[in-house]
Design an enzyme around this catalytic site. Structure first.
Site, PDB file in Angstrom:
ATOM      1  N   HIS A 174       0.811  -1.220  -0.002  1.00  0.00           N
ATOM      2  CA  HIS A 174      -0.057  -0.042   0.070  1.00  0.00           C
ATOM      3  C   HIS A 174       0.824   1.136   0.075  1.00  0.00           C
ATOM      4  CE1 HIS A 174      -3.298  -2.643   1.006  1.00  0.00           C
ATOM      5  NE2 HIS A 174      -4.071  -1.851   0.484  1.00  0.00           N
TER       6      HIS A 174
ATOM      7  N   LYS B 149      -0.733   4.812   4.551  1.00  0.00           N
ATOM      8  CA  LYS B 149      -1.941   3.990   5.288  1.00  0.00           C
ATOM      9  C   LYS B 149      -1.344   3.652   6.771  1.00  0.00           C
ATOM     10  CE  LYS B 149      -4.202  -0.654   4.851  1.00  0.00           C
ATOM     11  NZ  LYS B 149      -5.477  -0.065   4.934  1.00  0.00           N
TER      12      LYS B 149
END
Ligand code: NAP
Length: 265
Positions: A153, A157
């Site tokens: 990601h 995040k």
């Protein structure tokens, strides 16, 4: 022959997901965007706040929809807000499509009990490719003796591993028959073999600037391996699934969890 327009309300309309949902609903000839709810922006117009191309006032709370003829509400807010919003939907007999994450098993039991006169779909991931990835991985799992999950990601995040990787691993653990024991006797660096997910399946989390949301399942057995990977490049990846749910929810009585049933999986 075309059916009647589905009248849609969006909760969390000024949020990052909510505004994309509004735009997607507007762009679909079978749907009519009739209400936008977002407490902090209530009283303002949707267009200047979000850039969504429609003249609609932002309403403060679900109760403001009383008397409006709404067929389906889409909720991308936060878990605490969604609980309240969904209580209203069930009482008002309005169908609900929920993307908000953080609802637990008790919440789902509560929704199952409440949604009798209208229907509710809760999907932790609306990307159709991600739903297919999970199903394909589940089908493959019994045929492989080792399996690991990789999730990658963007660097902003805050949680790890991703909710999708946890759900994926839970399903892999339930589907796998026999897995080989990990032969690693010494981890020279702690965490080198990843985090222990459901069923002991390792989950490896990568955080890297430039990435969006990516999941990979690695399955191995004698002399061969299979890799199944899904990549989300931006938030628009969720919209085909959201629109499918908005159009299909009326046909799925009570509570449905996950998009699988709407995809016929
Ligand atoms: P966000 O930008 O923070 O948007 C949430 C919006 O909901 C904010 O505008 C917030 O307003 C508003 N809100 C708060 N309470 C509300 C209420 N009672 N009624 C109506 N609106 C309310 O977050 P996001 O990135 O859009 O994500 C929203 C949710 O979707 C998160 O739970 C996220 O994990 C989830 N998500 C799910 C998927 C999926 O595929 N299922 C994909 C992406 C994201 P304020 O600014 O006033 O607080």
């Amino acid at each position: 022959m075309t059916g009647p327009l589905v009248r849609v309300g969006v909760f969390g309309a000024a949020g990052r997901m909510g505004r994309i949902v509004c735009q997607a609903v507007l762009g679909d000839p079978g749907l009519d965007l009739v209400a936008a709810v977002d407490p902090l922006h209530a009283g303002l117009d949707l267009r200047p706040v979000t850039g969504v191309d429609v003249d609609l006032p932002i309403l403060p709370a679900p109760e403001a929809l009383d008397g409006l003829d709404v067929d389906v509400v889409v909720d991308f807010t936060a878990a605490a807000a969604a609980r309240e919003n969904l209580r209203w939907c069930a009482e008002a007999r309005v169908h609900a499509v929920v993307g908000t994450t953080g609802l637990d098993d008790d919440d789902l039991d509560d929704l199952r009990a409440r949604f009798r006169a209208s229907n509710c779909l809760v999907a932790p991931n609306f990307a159709i490719g991600a739903v297919l990835m999970m199903r394909l991985a589940e089908l493959a799992a019994p045929w492989f003796s080792s399996v690991e999950v990789l999730e990658l990601h963007h660097d902003a995040k805050v949680d790890a591993p991703s909710g999708t990787s946890l759900l994926l691993t839970r399903r892999l653990a339930a589907a796998a028959t026999e897995r080989e024991d990990d032969a690693t006797a010494v981890q020279v660096l702690e965490g080198a073999r990843g985090a222990e997910g459901p069923g002991g399946i390792p989950i490896h989390s990568v955080r890297l600037r430039g990435l969006v949301a990516h999941h990979e399942v690695l399955l191995g057995t004698t002399g061969q391996s299979l890799t199944i990977r899904h990549d989300s490049y931006d938030r628009s990846s969720f919209m085909p699934g959201v629109l499918l749910a908005v159009k299909g929810i009326a046909e799925h009585p009570g509570l449905t969890v996950g998009l699988d049933a709407l995809l016929g999986l």
